[in-house]
Design a protein around this motif. Structure first.
Motif, PDB file in Angstrom:
ATOM      1  N   THR A   1       0.854  -1.185   0.000  1.00  0.00           N
ATOM      2  CA  THR A   1       0.000   0.000   0.000  1.00  0.00           C
ATOM      3  C   THR A   1       0.891   1.236   0.000  1.00  0.00           C
ATOM      4  O   THR A   1       2.117   1.135   0.050  1.00  0.00           O
ATOM      5  N   GLU A   2       0.264   2.414  -0.015  1.00  0.00           N
ATOM      6  CA  GLU A   2       1.055   3.642   0.021  1.00  0.00           C
ATOM      7  C   GLU A   2       1.838   3.762   1.331  1.00  0.00           C
ATOM      8  O   GLU A   2       2.916   4.379   1.375  1.00  0.00           O
TER       9      GLU A   2
ATOM     10  N   HIS B   1       3.167   1.218   2.911  1.00  0.00           N
ATOM     11  CA  HIS B   1       4.300   0.328   2.669  1.00  0.00           C
ATOM     12  C   HIS B   1       5.415   1.103   1.954  1.00  0.00           C
ATOM     13  O   HIS B   1       6.597   1.005   2.301  1.00  0.00           O
ATOM     14  N   VAL B   2       5.023   1.899   0.968  1.00  0.00           N
ATOM     15  CA  VAL B   2       5.989   2.698   0.207  1.00  0.00           C
ATOM     16  C   VAL B   2       6.671   3.713   1.114  1.00  0.00           C
ATOM     17  O   VAL B   2       7.890   3.938   1.023  1.00  0.00           O
TER      18      VAL B   2
ATOM     19  N   GLU C   1       0.843  -0.404  -8.639  1.00  0.00           N
ATOM     20  CA  GLU C   1       1.498   0.899  -8.670  1.00  0.00           C
ATOM     21  C   GLU C   1       2.476   1.069  -7.509  1.00  0.00           C
ATOM     22  O   GLU C   1       3.489   1.774  -7.625  1.00  0.00           O
ATOM     23  N   HIS C   2       2.193   0.383  -6.390  1.00  0.00           N
ATOM     24  CA  HIS C   2       3.031   0.572  -5.214  1.00  0.00           C
ATOM     25  C   HIS C   2       4.323  -0.239  -5.270  1.00  0.00           C
ATOM     26  O   HIS C   2       5.404   0.288  -4.960  1.00  0.00           O
ATOM     27  N   ASN C   3       4.256  -1.503  -5.654  1.00  0.00           N
ATOM     28  CA  ASN C   3       5.522  -2.251  -5.713  1.00  0.00           C
ATOM     29  C   ASN C   3       6.383  -1.778  -6.879  1.00  0.00           C
ATOM     30  O   ASN C   3       7.610  -1.829  -6.822  1.00  0.00           O
TER      31      ASN C   3
ATOM     32  N   LYS D   1       6.479   1.391  -7.839  1.00  0.00           N
ATOM     33  CA  LYS D   1       7.057   2.648  -7.346  1.00  0.00           C
ATOM     34  C   LYS D   1       8.239   2.364  -6.437  1.00  0.00           C
ATOM     35  O   LYS D   1       9.273   3.045  -6.502  1.00  0.00           O
TER      36      LYS D   1
END
Length: 221
Positions: free
Chosen positions: A74-75, A77-78, A116-118, A120
């Motif tokens: 998730t964001e 996580h980022v 999109e998250h992994n 990024k």
């Protein structure tokens, strides 16, 4: 006894227990980090900064753990990933016991389920890893080269371990000597040993200053 990836925390340093506890129930395939978990993670880093560079028995750093749990990132996580990269950028280049970098774990997650998250996170890692600059100082008598990487500057030594190299080159039959070895060679063969090229490079042959320098140089211009 708490375990992470089969490693008893009793065998780890006490300062790492909280981080291991944080990771122990994070399913590699189903963990979706929440805002509350981000707050908990941030608090652990603030209270125990050294945990950011901790390693378990498998050679996994916290960055490896986050990369290995990127399948459903998730964001938040980022954000955790970015915090660790800022704290311990050197962990980006650390391999686990199987020779895997964090980027290998991220690529595996992205290849199985690209989100999109992994993606990024992988982009962040590759950009930071590739953010390398090399500087070369070409002085009149000596030159020096250095590398800038991970916010650090490191001088690149020459083959003799010296941080600077003299602008000397010498020729003997098919051999070419550079730097200190050329200066040593010049003792017995000055005519085939070149130096002070910076004083004459770019000048016209008829330049009065060049004509004056040529009288002092042992080699033919």
């Amino acid at each position: 006894v708490l375990r992470i990836r089969g490693v008893p925390t009793a065998a780890m340093s006490l300062q790492n227990v909280e981080l291991l506890t944080f990771f122990r129930n994070k399913d590699a395939r189903g963990w979706r980090a929440t805002k509350l978990e981000l707050q908990e993670f941030t608090m652990i880093l603030e209270e125990h900064p050294s945990v950011a560079s901790a390693k378990d028995a498998n050679g996994w750093t916290p960055l490896h753990h986050l990369a290995g749990r990127a399948l459903n990132a998730t964001e938040h996580h980022v954000t955790m990933f970015a915090l660790l990269m800022q704290r311990v950028p050197e962990s980006m280049l650390q391999k686990d016991q199987h020779g895997r970098l964090p980027q290998h774990l991220l690529k595996a997650a992205a290849s199985e389920q690209a989100t999109e998250h992994n993606i990024k996170m992988l982009d962040m890692l590759l950009q930071a890893r590739d953010g390398v600059a090399i500087g070369i100082d070409v002085g009149l008598g000596y030159c020096c080269a250095a590398i800038f990487h991970m916010n650090k500057i490191e001088v690149i030594p020459n083959e003799h371990g010296q941080q600077t190299t003299p602008h000397w080159i010498a020729f003997h039959d098919s051999d070419i000597h550079v730097g200190e070895s050329a200066k040593v060679h010049a003792i017995n063969d000055a005519e085939n040993s070149l130096y002070d090229i910076g004083r004459i490079a770019g000048k016209s042959f008829s330049d009065p200053a060049l004509q004056t320098d040529m009288k002092e140089l042992p080699y033919k211009v």
